[in-house]
Design a protein around this motif. Structure first.
Motif, PDB file in Angstrom:
ATOM      1  N   LEU A 376      -0.993   0.168   6.764  1.00 47.75           N
ATOM      2  CA  LEU A 376      -0.784   0.709   5.398  1.00 47.75           C
ATOM      3  C   LEU A 376       1.145   1.701   5.857  1.00 47.75           C
ATOM      4  O   LEU A 376       2.049   2.332   5.229  1.00 47.75           O
ATOM      5  CB  LEU A 376      -1.037   1.611   4.135  1.00 47.75           C
ATOM      6  N   LEU A 377       0.786   2.607   7.230  1.00 46.42           N
ATOM      7  CA  LEU A 377       1.496   3.564   7.319  1.00 46.42           C
ATOM      8  C   LEU A 377       1.804   3.092   8.601  1.00 46.42           C
ATOM      9  O   LEU A 377       2.609   3.920   9.019  1.00 46.42           O
ATOM     10  CB  LEU A 377       0.598   4.729   7.974  1.00 46.42           C
ATOM     11  N   SER A 378       2.043   2.108   9.124  1.00 43.75           N
ATOM     12  CA  SER A 378       2.406   1.407  10.302  1.00 43.75           C
ATOM     13  C   SER A 378       3.835   1.567  10.532  1.00 43.75           C
ATOM     14  O   SER A 378       4.511   1.438   9.020  1.00 43.75           O
ATOM     15  CB  SER A 378       1.667   0.007  10.881  1.00 43.75           C
ATOM     16  N   GLU A 379       4.361   1.500  11.345  1.00 40.49           N
ATOM     17  CA  GLU A 379       5.694   1.938  11.942  1.00 40.49           C
ATOM     18  C   GLU A 379       6.681   0.002  10.997  1.00 40.49           C
ATOM     19  O   GLU A 379       7.356  -0.373  10.165  1.00 40.49           O
ATOM     20  CB  GLU A 379       6.759   1.640  12.772  1.00 40.49           C
ATOM     21  N   ALA A 380       5.755  -0.947  11.338  1.00 43.40           N
ATOM     22  CA  ALA A 380       5.881  -2.462  11.033  1.00 43.40           C
ATOM     23  C   ALA A 380       6.101  -2.421   9.884  1.00 43.40           C
ATOM     24  O   ALA A 380       6.826  -3.283   9.208  1.00 43.40           O
ATOM     25  CB  ALA A 380       4.485  -3.483  11.469  1.00 43.40           C
ATOM     26  N   TYR A 381       5.102  -2.171   8.890  1.00 43.79           N
ATOM     27  CA  TYR A 381       5.161  -1.973   7.216  1.00 43.79           C
ATOM     28  C   TYR A 381       5.522  -1.132   6.475  1.00 43.79           C
ATOM     29  O   TYR A 381       7.220  -2.025   5.837  1.00 43.79           O
ATOM     30  CB  TYR A 381       2.837  -1.645   6.693  1.00 43.79           C
ATOM     31  N   GLY A 382       6.762  -0.379   7.420  1.00 46.95           N
ATOM     32  CA  GLY A 382       7.787   0.595   6.425  1.00 46.95           C
ATOM     33  C   GLY A 382       8.508  -0.342   6.855  1.00 46.95           C
ATOM     34  O   GLY A 382       9.630  -0.057   6.000  1.00 46.95           O
TER      35      GLY A 382
END
Length: 601
Positions: A376-382
Motif C-alpha cells: 500500500l505504501l510502495s513507490e510502485a503503488y503510488g
C-alpha cells in the motif's frame, strides 16, 4: 444595431472603470516616500521579518520544548521538565491538564496514540492506546438497539468504547518515565481543585455542546444529562471566556489514579462506578471490559518523501492515508507549481480522494483484518495511483486500489527534553466533547469513537464484540538520516492526514519554518467515502479553503470542476517541535487557530 453596439461599449467602459476602482480602493500614497502603497485592510499588524502572513516567529530553546493547545498545559509540561522529569513525564502531565482544561476535545474517557523518539536506543516507538467495544454486545444486538439506520449514532451509549488513555499513560511511563506518576498528575489535580480561567476557543465550543446535548437529550438521543450538567455547567450555563472553572470530581478521579495506578481505573472503584453507571442507563460496557483492556506497542511505518522519512502509526488509525498521499505527490513538482496555486491544491485534493478511498475500504483493527502495508505504501503503488489524476478535471468518483489488499474534535501535543527524547501524542473523545455521558461523580465524558464502526457485514471495519474501531487520531514524526527531525501533529477528524501532508510539503517543498507551516492557509476536502462505508463519493465532494487563498486560484479550481467553499473551519489544530540537525536547537510552533502555546527554556 448601432444602439446595441453603443450599449455594449458603454457596459465595457463601465466594467473597466469599476474594475479599476475595485483594484485601486486599497491604494494610498505614502506622504514620506511619495510612493503608492497597497493596504491589506484586514486589521492585522505587520511583521518586520519572515512571511507577512505568519502570526509570530518560532519559539527557540535548547533544554526543552513543549507545544500544546492550551497555554497552561504547556507551562505544566515546562515545569515538569525543569523539575527533572523527561519528555514522557511532561507529555503525560500536560495531557492530564488538557483533559481538564479542554474537555471539548479530549479527556480520560477517550483514547490515546503516541510516537516516542528514544535517544538511548536511537529509534521510534509507537503506542496504540485505543479501547475496544463491549464483549457482550453483538452486531445484531447493536442493530436492534439503534434501529433501522445506516450508521451508529454519535451520541449516548451506542458509540461508547472502553477508554484507553489511562492505560496508555502507564504504558508510556513504565517504558520511558522518570518521575512518579503521582508527581506527573499533581498539576492537573491542583488546577481541577482550585480552578482555572476558561480560554476563548474552548468557551466557544463548550457553549455549542451545551446547546447540542440539551437538544439531544430532549430528543431521547442521550440517556441522561444530569451528570454532564453538574460537572461542566456553572449555574446551568457553560463557562464563558475568563470564567474560573473547577472540576472536583475529576480531581478525585486523578487522585485515585495517582495513588492506585492504572488498576484504580480499570479494576478498582472507578471501574465499578463505570460498570454500575452503564447498567443503570442501559449501556453495553461492563466491569470485565475495563479489567481486560490493554494498550499495544506497535512499530511505526514510514515512506521517504524527498529525503525525509515521514512516520505514522499503522491501522486501526488513519495515519497511513497521509503516507499514501505522499507517495502520490512525490510524482509531482509541487515547488514549481507554487504554494496554494491552483495546480498545487488540485493535485493535493485528488491525491487525498485516492488515499481516502483506500482508507474507507481497507483500514481496520489489525486483529480482525490484515492489510499489506508494504504494498500500500510502495513507490510502485503510488505511481500507479498517481496516473489516475487528471490535472484538468476534478474527479467525481474514484475507486479503491488493488483488491488483493483485502487479503492482507481531539488534542495534539508534543514535548522534547534536554536529552533528546521527543514525544508526539494525540488524544481524543472523537466528536467534540464525546457522548455526553458522565459516570456518577467521575468528572469526565466517555468517548463516542464507536460511531466509526461500519454496519456493513463483511467490511473490515464492521462492528464486532471486543474490537477496536477505525480511528481518526494520528501522531506523526519526521526523521532525516536516521536522526529525529520533527515531532508534529494536526488534530481534527478527516482533516488530519490532509493536514499532515500539508505540513510536510510546507516544510520540505516550500522551505517554511515550523510556525509558518502551521499559519499558512489550508485546504480541507470533504465528501470522500467514509470508513463506515456509508455513502460512496459520487459528486467529487467539497473543497474547503481558507480566505488566504487567492481569488484567481479559487476561480481556476471551480473551472476544473471543484465545488469550493470558503470557510473558517474545519482546518484542525497543529503543534510541532523541529530539532535543528546541526545545532540541536528546538524550534517550537503552536496553532494560531486554537488557544495554544509553544514554550521552551
Amino acid at each position: 444595431m448601432k444602439k446595441i453596439m453603443i450599449s455594449l461599449f458603454a457596459c465595457l467602459a463601465f466594467s473597466v472603470i469599476a474594475n479599476t476602482e475595485f483594484k485601486q480602493h486599497n491604494i494610498v500614497v505614502d506622504d514620506q516616500t511619495g510612493k503608492e502603497v497597497a493596504l491589506r485592510e484586514d486589521g492585522r499588524g505587520d511583521r518586520v521579518v519572515g512571511a507577512p502572513w505568519a502570526t509570530r516567529s518560532p519559539v527557540l530553546a535548547v533544554n526543552g520544548m513543549a507545544a500544546t493547545s492550551h497555554p497552561l498545559a504547556t507551562q505544566v509540561a515546562i515545569d515538569v521538565l525543569k523539575d527533572g522529569g523527561n519528555a514522557v513525564d511532561a507529555a503525560i502531565a500536560a495531557n492530564a491538564a488538557i483533559g481538564l482544561m479542554e474537555p471539548t476535545g479530549n479527556g480520560i474517557g477517550g483514547d490515546l496514540f503516541a510516537i516516542v523518539w528514544d535517544p538511548k536506543s536511537k529509534q521510534l516507538y509507537g503506542l496504540n492506546g485505543s479501547g475496544r467495544s463491549a464483549k457482550g454486545q453483538t452486531l445484531a444486538q447493536l442493530k436492534a438497539k439503534i434501529g433501522d439506520v445506516s450508521q451508529i449514532p454519535n451520541w449516548g451509549t451506542p458509540p461508547v468504547t472502553v477508554p484507553g488513555t489511562v492505560d496508555a499513560w502507564y504504558e508510556l511511563h513504565g517504558k520511558f518515565g522518570k518521575q512518579s506518576m503521582a508527581k506527573n498528575l499533581a498539576p492537573a489535580i491542583q488546577y481541577a481543585d482550585q480552578g482555572f480561567p476558561v480560554t476563548e476557543v474552548i468557551a466557544y465550543y463548550m457553549d455549542i455542546y451545551q446547546k447540542r446535548y440539551e437538544k439531544l437529550f430532549a430528543n431521547g438521543e442521550i440517556e441522561e444529562i444530569s451528570n454532564y450538567k453538574s460537572t461542566y455547567l456553572i449555574n446551568e450555563k457553560s463557562p464563558t471566556e475568563g470564567q474560573v472553572f473547577k472540576n472536583p470530581d475529576l480531581a478525585n478521579t486523578y487522585k485515585k489514579i495517582a495513588k492506585g495506578g492504572r488498576d484504580a481505573f480499570y479494576k478498582g472503584d472507578i471501574a465499578k462506578t463505570m460498570d454500575a453507571y452503564f447498567k443503570r442507563i442501559g449501556g453495553p460496557l461492563r466491569f470485565d471490559d475495563f479489567a481486560s483492556h490493554t494498550s499495544t506497542w506497535v512499530t511505526p511505518v514510514s515512506v521517504n518523501y524527498r529525503g525525509y522519512d515521514v512516520w505514522e502509526l499503522p491501522p486501526n488509525g488513519q495515519g497511513i492515508a497521509a503516507l499514501q498521499m505522499l507517495t502520490v505527490l512525490e510524482q509531482y513538482d509541487l515547488k514549481k507549481m507554487g504554494h496554494n496555486s491552483a495546480d498545487y491544491l488540485h493535485v493535493m485534493t485528488e491525491a487525498k480522494k485516492l488515499a481516502f478511498e483506500d482508507r474507507a475500504r481497507f483500514y481496520a483493527d489489525p486483529a480482525y483484518h490484515d492489510i499489506d502495508l508494504s504494498y500500500l505504501l510502495s513507490e510502485a503503488y503510488g505511481k500507479q495511483r498517481a496516473k489516475l489524476i487528471n490535472m484538468d478535471k476534478a474527479a467525481t468518483q474514484v475507486e479503491h486500489g488493488d483488491p488483493k489488499l483485502i487479503e492482507g474534535d481531539t488534542i495534539y501535543l508534543t514535548v522534547a527534553d534536554k536529552d533528546g527524547m521527543m514525544v508526539s501524542l494525540i488524544q481524543s473523545n472523537y466528536r467534540g466533547m464525546g457522548t455526553g455521558l458522565v459516570a456518577d461523580g467521575l468528572g469526565f465524558i466517555f468517548q463516542n469513537r464507536g460511531a466509526q464502526y461500519s454496519l456493513t457485514p463483511g467490511h473490515p471495519n464492521v462492528y464486532a464484540p471486543n474490537k477496536r474501531p477505525f480511528h481518526t487520531i494520528i501522531p506523526a514524526f519526521i526523521t532525516k538520516d536516521d536522526k529525529p527531525y520533527m515531532s508534529f501533529g494536526l488534530m481534527g477528524g478527516a482533516m488530519q492526514p490532509q493536514g499532515h501532508v500539508q505540513m510536510v510539503t510546507n516544510i520540505v517543498d516550500f522551505g517554511m519554518n515550523v510556525q509558518q507551516a502551521g499559519d499558512a492557509a489550508r485546504f480541507h476536502h470533504k465528501g470522500s467515502t467514509s470508513p463506515t462505508w456509508e455513502g460512496r463519493m459520487n459528486d467529487g465532494g467539497t473543497l474547503e479553503l481558507e480566505s488566504g487563498v487567492k481569488a484567481s486560484v479559487v476561480r481556476e479550481l471551480q473551472k476544473r470542476g471543484h465545488k469550493v467553499h470558503i470557510t473558517s473551519g474545519p482546518f484542525g489544530g497543529y503543534q510541532a517541535i523541529l530539532k535543528d540537525p546541526k545545532s540541536g536547537v528546538y524550534h517550537g510552533a503552536s496553532e494560531m487557530r486554537k488557544d495554544g502555546q509553544a514554550s521552551g527554556y
